[in-house]
Each structure stands twice: as structure tokens, then as C-alpha cells.
Design a protein around this motif. Structure first.
Motif, PDB file in Angstrom:
ATOM      1  N   ARG A  98       0.842  -1.198  -0.049  1.00 14.70           N
ATOM      2  CA  ARG A  98      -0.070   0.037   0.128  1.00 14.70           C
ATOM      3  C   ARG A  98       0.923   1.374  -0.045  1.00 14.70           C
ATOM      4  N   GLN A  99       1.948   1.347   0.792  1.00 15.65           N
ATOM      5  CA  GLN A  99       2.909   2.245   0.841  1.00 15.65           C
ATOM      6  C   GLN A  99       3.462   2.702  -0.482  1.00 15.65           C
ATOM      7  N   GLN A 100       3.975   1.536  -0.941  1.00 17.43           N
ATOM      8  CA  GLN A 100       4.704   1.557  -2.478  1.00 17.43           C
ATOM      9  C   GLN A 100       3.895   2.469  -3.156  1.00 17.43           C
ATOM     10  N   LYS A 101       2.591   1.721  -3.468  1.00 16.29           N
ATOM     11  CA  LYS A 101       1.543   2.341  -4.612  1.00 16.29           C
ATOM     12  C   LYS A 101       1.391   3.781  -4.059  1.00 16.29           C
ATOM     13  N   LYS A 102       1.221   4.049  -2.772  1.00 16.80           N
ATOM     14  CA  LYS A 102       0.910   5.756  -2.464  1.00 16.80           C
ATOM     15  C   LYS A 102       2.036   6.373  -2.906  1.00 16.80           C
ATOM     16  N   GLU A 103       3.400   6.051  -2.701  1.00 11.74           N
ATOM     17  CA  GLU A 103       4.497   6.882  -3.085  1.00 11.74           C
ATOM     18  C   GLU A 103       4.749   7.030  -4.705  1.00 11.74           C
ATOM     19  N   ALA A 104       4.407   5.785  -5.178  1.00 10.71           N
ATOM     20  CA  ALA A 104       4.337   5.982  -6.947  1.00 10.71           C
ATOM     21  C   ALA A 104       3.359   6.718  -7.456  1.00 10.71           C
ATOM     22  N   HIS A 105       2.144   6.725  -6.863  1.00 10.66           N
ATOM     23  CA  HIS A 105       1.206   7.429  -7.433  1.00 10.66           C
ATOM     24  C   HIS A 105       1.289   9.028  -7.101  1.00 10.66           C
ATOM     25  N   PHE A 106       1.547   9.139  -5.884  1.00  7.74           N
ATOM     26  CA  PHE A 106       1.598  10.324  -5.155  1.00  7.74           C
ATOM     27  C   PHE A 106       3.127  11.056  -4.802  1.00  7.74           C
ATOM     28  N   SER A 107       3.740  11.124  -5.852  1.00  9.41           N
ATOM     29  CA  SER A 107       5.000  11.480  -5.342  1.00  9.41           C
ATOM     30  C   SER A 107       5.312  12.863  -4.929  1.00  9.41           C
ATOM     31  N   GLN A 108       6.116  13.312  -4.179  1.00 10.18           N
ATOM     32  CA  GLN A 108       6.276  14.655  -3.402  1.00 10.18           C
ATOM     33  C   GLN A 108       6.492  15.564  -4.776  1.00 10.18           C
ATOM     34  N   ARG A 109       5.597  16.749  -4.529  1.00 10.99           N
ATOM     35  CA  ARG A 109       5.613  17.645  -5.738  1.00 10.99           C
ATOM     36  C   ARG A 109       6.835  18.690  -5.388  1.00 10.99           C
ATOM     37  N   VAL A 110       7.475  19.324  -6.568  1.00 13.02           N
ATOM     38  CA  VAL A 110       8.285  20.231  -6.476  1.00 13.02           C
ATOM     39  C   VAL A 110       7.888  21.416  -7.148  1.00 13.02           C
ATOM     40  N   PHE A 111       7.911  22.427  -6.303  1.00 10.30           N
ATOM     41  CA  PHE A 111       7.263  23.797  -6.584  1.00 10.30           C
ATOM     42  C   PHE A 111       8.586  24.631  -6.836  1.00 10.30           C
ATOM     43  N   ALA A 112       8.427  25.535  -7.850  1.00 11.53           N
ATOM     44  CA  ALA A 112       9.284  26.667  -8.182  1.00 11.53           C
ATOM     45  C   ALA A 112       9.085  27.844  -7.337  1.00 11.53           C
ATOM     46  N   ILE A 113       9.838  28.359  -6.549  1.00  9.63           N
ATOM     47  CA  ILE A 113       9.355  29.870  -5.467  1.00  9.63           C
ATOM     48  C   ILE A 113       9.643  30.964  -6.404  1.00  9.63           C
ATOM     49  N   LYS A 114       8.666  32.000  -6.616  1.00 13.60           N
ATOM     50  CA  LYS A 114       9.325  32.982  -7.155  1.00 13.60           C
ATOM     51  C   LYS A 114       9.933  34.057  -6.245  1.00 13.60           C
ATOM     52  N   ALA A 115      10.857  34.767  -6.899  1.00  8.43           N
ATOM     53  CA  ALA A 115      11.834  35.553  -6.003  1.00  8.43           C
ATOM     54  C   ALA A 115      11.168  36.926  -5.977  1.00  8.43           C
TER      55      ALA A 115
END
Length: 115
Positions: A98-115
Motif C-alpha cells: 500500500r505504501q509503495q503504491k501511494k509513493e508511486a502515484h502521489f510523489s512529492q511535488r516540486v514547486f518553483a518559488i518566485k523570487a
């Protein structure tokens, strides 16, 4: 002949044991005082022989059990009781399906921060 002589590796401690027994007999029969003080040195030499033999034996056992699945308890690291019972790094790193599926489908999002 106290200490370690030329043929020491063949019969370690045997000559020392015979010497110790003769010294002990001399002590009982009333031998010279310089002989009595030698008893301690001979006993310590015998202990040294035993220590070397034991360490060599343990080293050989360690080599023998190196590739085996289980190692005898006295050859395992002592650590503390809690550390001996703790999960191994492999066990701690395992994840459920379950944890493996969760990590595969909902990976950590990377956001670009406006300066």
C-alpha cells in the motif's frame, strides 16, 4: 624454564604445567622462598598461553561462521539488550504494498518559488 620457549606452538603450556606442579611440591615440602615467588610467574605464563589459544580458536570460528546464516551467540556482537532486539536496517526500510503504491502515484511535488 618459565616463559615461552622454542617449541611453544606445539605443546603450549605443558612444560609450564609440569614446572608449576614441581614448584607446588617444593612449596609443600618447604622449598626455597625464591621458588615460591616463581609460582605466580608460571601461573601467569600459563594464563597467557590459554589466552592466545582461545583468541586463535575464536578467530578460526569467526572465519568458519562468516558465510553462514546463523552465528553462535557468544560470537555475535554484545551491544545492549534493546539494540539486539531492534529491527535490522533492512527490516526497518521495508514498505508495505500500500505504501509503495501511494509513493508511486502521489510523489512529492516540486514547486518553483518566485523570487
Amino acid at each position: 624454564s618459565s616463559g615461552i620457549n622454542a617449541e611453544w606452538p606445539l605443546r603450549p603450556g605443558e612444560d609450564l604445567k609440569t614446572e608449576l606442579s614441581t614448584l607446588q611440591v617444593q612449596k609443600v615440602t618447604g622449598g626455597a622462598t625464591n621458588k615460591l615467588s616463581k609460582i605466580k610467574d608460571v601461573r601467569k605464563s600459563i594464563a597467557r598461553c590459554h589466552t592466545v589459544l582461545r583468541s586463535n580458536q575464536r578467530d578460526n570460528l569467526r572465519k568458519f561462521y562468516q558465510k553462514k546464516k546463523y552465528i553462535p551467540l557468544d560470537l555475535r556482537p554484545k551491544l545492549t539488550r534493546a539494540l539486539r532486539r531492534a529491527l535490522t536496517t533492512h527490516e526497518a526500510a521495508r514498505k508495505t504494498k500500500r505504501q509503495q503504491k501511494k509513493e508511486a502515484h502521489f510523489s512529492q511535488r516540486v514547486f518553483a518559488i518566485k523570487a
